[in-house]
Design a protein around this motif. Structure first.
Motif, PDB file in Angstrom:
ATOM      1  N   LYS A 220      45.869  82.734   2.814  1.00 41.84           N
ATOM      2  CA  LYS A 220      45.732  81.428   3.467  1.00 41.84           C
ATOM      3  C   LYS A 220      46.481  80.399   2.628  1.00 41.84           C
ATOM      4  O   LYS A 220      46.462  80.453   1.391  1.00 41.84           O
ATOM      5  CB  LYS A 220      44.264  81.011   3.605  1.00 41.84           C
ATOM      6  CG  LYS A 220      43.470  81.885   4.557  1.00 41.84           C
ATOM      7  CD  LYS A 220      43.896  81.642   6.002  1.00 41.84           C
ATOM      8  CE  LYS A 220      43.068  82.488   6.949  1.00 41.84           C
ATOM      9  NZ  LYS A 220      43.165  82.057   8.330  1.00 41.84           N
ATOM     10  N   PRO A 221      47.149  79.449   3.274  1.00 39.40           N
ATOM     11  CA  PRO A 221      47.940  78.462   2.533  1.00 39.40           C
ATOM     12  C   PRO A 221      47.077  77.585   1.614  1.00 39.40           C
ATOM     13  O   PRO A 221      45.931  77.257   1.952  1.00 39.40           O
ATOM     14  CB  PRO A 221      48.557  77.591   3.631  1.00 39.40           C
ATOM     15  CG  PRO A 221      48.384  78.337   4.904  1.00 39.40           C
ATOM     16  CD  PRO A 221      47.224  79.253   4.720  1.00 39.40           C
ATOM     17  N   LEU A 222      47.648  77.238   0.480  1.00 37.53           N
ATOM     18  CA  LEU A 222      46.979  76.324  -0.444  1.00 37.53           C
ATOM     19  C   LEU A 222      46.644  75.016   0.268  1.00 37.53           C
ATOM     20  O   LEU A 222      45.581  74.434   0.050  1.00 37.53           O
ATOM     21  CB  LEU A 222      47.866  76.063  -1.669  1.00 37.53           C
ATOM     22  CG  LEU A 222      47.337  75.057  -2.692  1.00 37.53           C
ATOM     23  CD1 LEU A 222      46.005  75.529  -3.273  1.00 37.53           C
ATOM     24  CD2 LEU A 222      48.366  74.832  -3.785  1.00 37.53           C
ATOM     25  N   LYS A 223      47.531  74.572   1.150  1.00 31.84           N
ATOM     26  CA  LYS A 223      47.323  73.348   1.919  1.00 31.84           C
ATOM     27  C   LYS A 223      45.979  73.396   2.644  1.00 31.84           C
ATOM     28  O   LYS A 223      45.235  72.415   2.651  1.00 31.84           O
ATOM     29  CB  LYS A 223      48.465  73.169   2.920  1.00 31.84           C
ATOM     30  CG  LYS A 223      48.281  72.066   3.940  1.00 31.84           C
ATOM     31  CD  LYS A 223      49.324  72.125   5.039  1.00 31.84           C
ATOM     32  CE  LYS A 223      48.964  73.020   6.184  1.00 31.84           C
ATOM     33  NZ  LYS A 223      47.761  72.717   6.941  1.00 31.84           N
ATOM     34  N   ASP A 224      45.642  74.509   3.252  1.00 33.13           N
ATOM     35  CA  ASP A 224      44.387  74.633   3.993  1.00 33.13           C
ATOM     36  C   ASP A 224      43.181  74.538   3.066  1.00 33.13           C
ATOM     37  O   ASP A 224      42.170  73.925   3.402  1.00 33.13           O
ATOM     38  CB  ASP A 224      44.355  75.941   4.775  1.00 33.13           C
ATOM     39  CG  ASP A 224      45.321  75.955   5.951  1.00 33.13           C
ATOM     40  OD1 ASP A 224      46.021  74.935   6.167  1.00 33.13           O
ATOM     41  OD2 ASP A 224      45.375  76.977   6.652  1.00 33.13           O
TER      42      ASP A 224
ATOM     43  N   GLY B  46      45.048  71.608  12.710  1.00 32.95           N
ATOM     44  CA  GLY B  46      45.850  72.819  12.556  1.00 32.95           C
ATOM     45  C   GLY B  46      45.507  73.688  11.357  1.00 32.95           C
ATOM     46  O   GLY B  46      46.217  74.657  11.069  1.00 32.95           O
ATOM     47  N   ASN B  47      44.429  73.386  10.661  1.00 34.42           N
ATOM     48  CA  ASN B  47      44.009  74.201   9.519  1.00 34.42           C
ATOM     49  C   ASN B  47      43.627  75.590  10.027  1.00 34.42           C
ATOM     50  O   ASN B  47      42.955  75.732  11.043  1.00 34.42           O
ATOM     51  CB  ASN B  47      42.821  73.527   8.823  1.00 34.42           C
ATOM     52  CG  ASN B  47      42.480  74.160   7.500  1.00 34.42           C
ATOM     53  OD1 ASN B  47      42.124  75.322   7.436  1.00 34.42           O
ATOM     54  ND2 ASN B  47      42.577  73.381   6.437  1.00 34.42           N
ATOM     55  N   THR B  48      44.040  76.635   9.305  1.00 34.01           N
ATOM     56  CA  THR B  48      43.835  78.013   9.764  1.00 34.01           C
ATOM     57  C   THR B  48      42.581  78.679   9.209  1.00 34.01           C
ATOM     58  O   THR B  48      42.298  79.823   9.557  1.00 34.01           O
ATOM     59  CB  THR B  48      45.045  78.887   9.394  1.00 34.01           C
ATOM     60  OG1 THR B  48      45.172  78.953   7.972  1.00 34.01           O
ATOM     61  CG2 THR B  48      46.331  78.337  10.019  1.00 34.01           C
ATOM     62  N   LEU B  49      41.816  77.994   8.367  1.00 33.30           N
ATOM     63  CA  LEU B  49      40.593  78.585   7.836  1.00 33.30           C
ATOM     64  C   LEU B  49      39.555  78.745   8.944  1.00 33.30           C
ATOM     65  O   LEU B  49      39.386  77.858   9.781  1.00 33.30           O
ATOM     66  CB  LEU B  49      39.998  77.711   6.730  1.00 33.30           C
ATOM     67  CG  LEU B  49      40.800  77.543   5.449  1.00 33.30           C
ATOM     68  CD1 LEU B  49      40.116  76.528   4.527  1.00 33.30           C
ATOM     69  CD2 LEU B  49      40.988  78.881   4.736  1.00 33.30           C
ATOM     70  N   THR B  50      38.864  79.888   8.946  1.00 34.70           N
ATOM     71  CA  THR B  50      37.748  80.075   9.866  1.00 34.70           C
ATOM     72  C   THR B  50      36.540  79.312   9.317  1.00 34.70           C
ATOM     73  O   THR B  50      36.563  78.818   8.179  1.00 34.70           O
ATOM     74  CB  THR B  50      37.374  81.557   9.993  1.00 34.70           C
ATOM     75  OG1 THR B  50      36.866  82.009   8.723  1.00 34.70           O
ATOM     76  CG2 THR B  50      38.578  82.406  10.429  1.00 34.70           C
TER      77      THR B  50
END
Length: 135
Positions: free
Chosen positions: A33-37, A13-17
């Motif tokens: 973008k979230p720090l989590k990603d 589910g990570n949103t980074l391309t």
């Protein structure tokens, strides 16, 4: 490593391309973008490099090393680093259910020790991967 990190994290589910993942691994922060990603990408890379070092140094597979790799992967979740899961999980579409949390430590020890020395390392890794959830 960039594609491996991107694909592995995207499944979760990570949103980074792919391009953003490459930039994050170079130390660049992606706006909005979230720090989590970001931390997932860096943690995955660090775990990948660590596993390469373990293989180069012919370090035997042990529970401790699995937990060390897990700690690197979960850089974004310090409360879970190096610990077995504490809640039941389900794998959609799987015919069998993974082990219950209370049985995971004992089963991991059995799994690690079961085939030690009796199989080629590549065969043992494949066997371990196939049986890790359902052993």
């Amino acid at each position: 490593m960039i594609e491996f990190t991107y694909n592995s994290n995207a499944i979760e589910g990570n949103t980074l391309t792919l391009q953003e993942t490459a930039l994050v691994l170079e130390g660049i922060t992606i706006d909005q973008k979230p720090l989590k990603d970001h931390l997932e990408a860096v943690g995955h890379r660090d775990a990948f490099v660590y596993v390469q070092q373990l293989v180069s140094n012919k370090v035997p597979l042990e529970e401790r090393t699995i937990k060390e790799v897990h700690s690197l992967v979960l850089m974004d979740r310090p409360e879970d680093k190096g610990l077995y899961r504490r809640i039941p999980v389900r794998i959609m579409g799987a015919a069998l259910e993974p082990q219950q949390p209370y049985s995971v430590p004992k089963k991991m020890k059995q799994l690690i020790n079961k085939k030690r020395g009796t199989m080629h390392p590549l065969e043992r890794i494949a066997w371990f991967h196939l049986n890790a959830y359902f052993f």
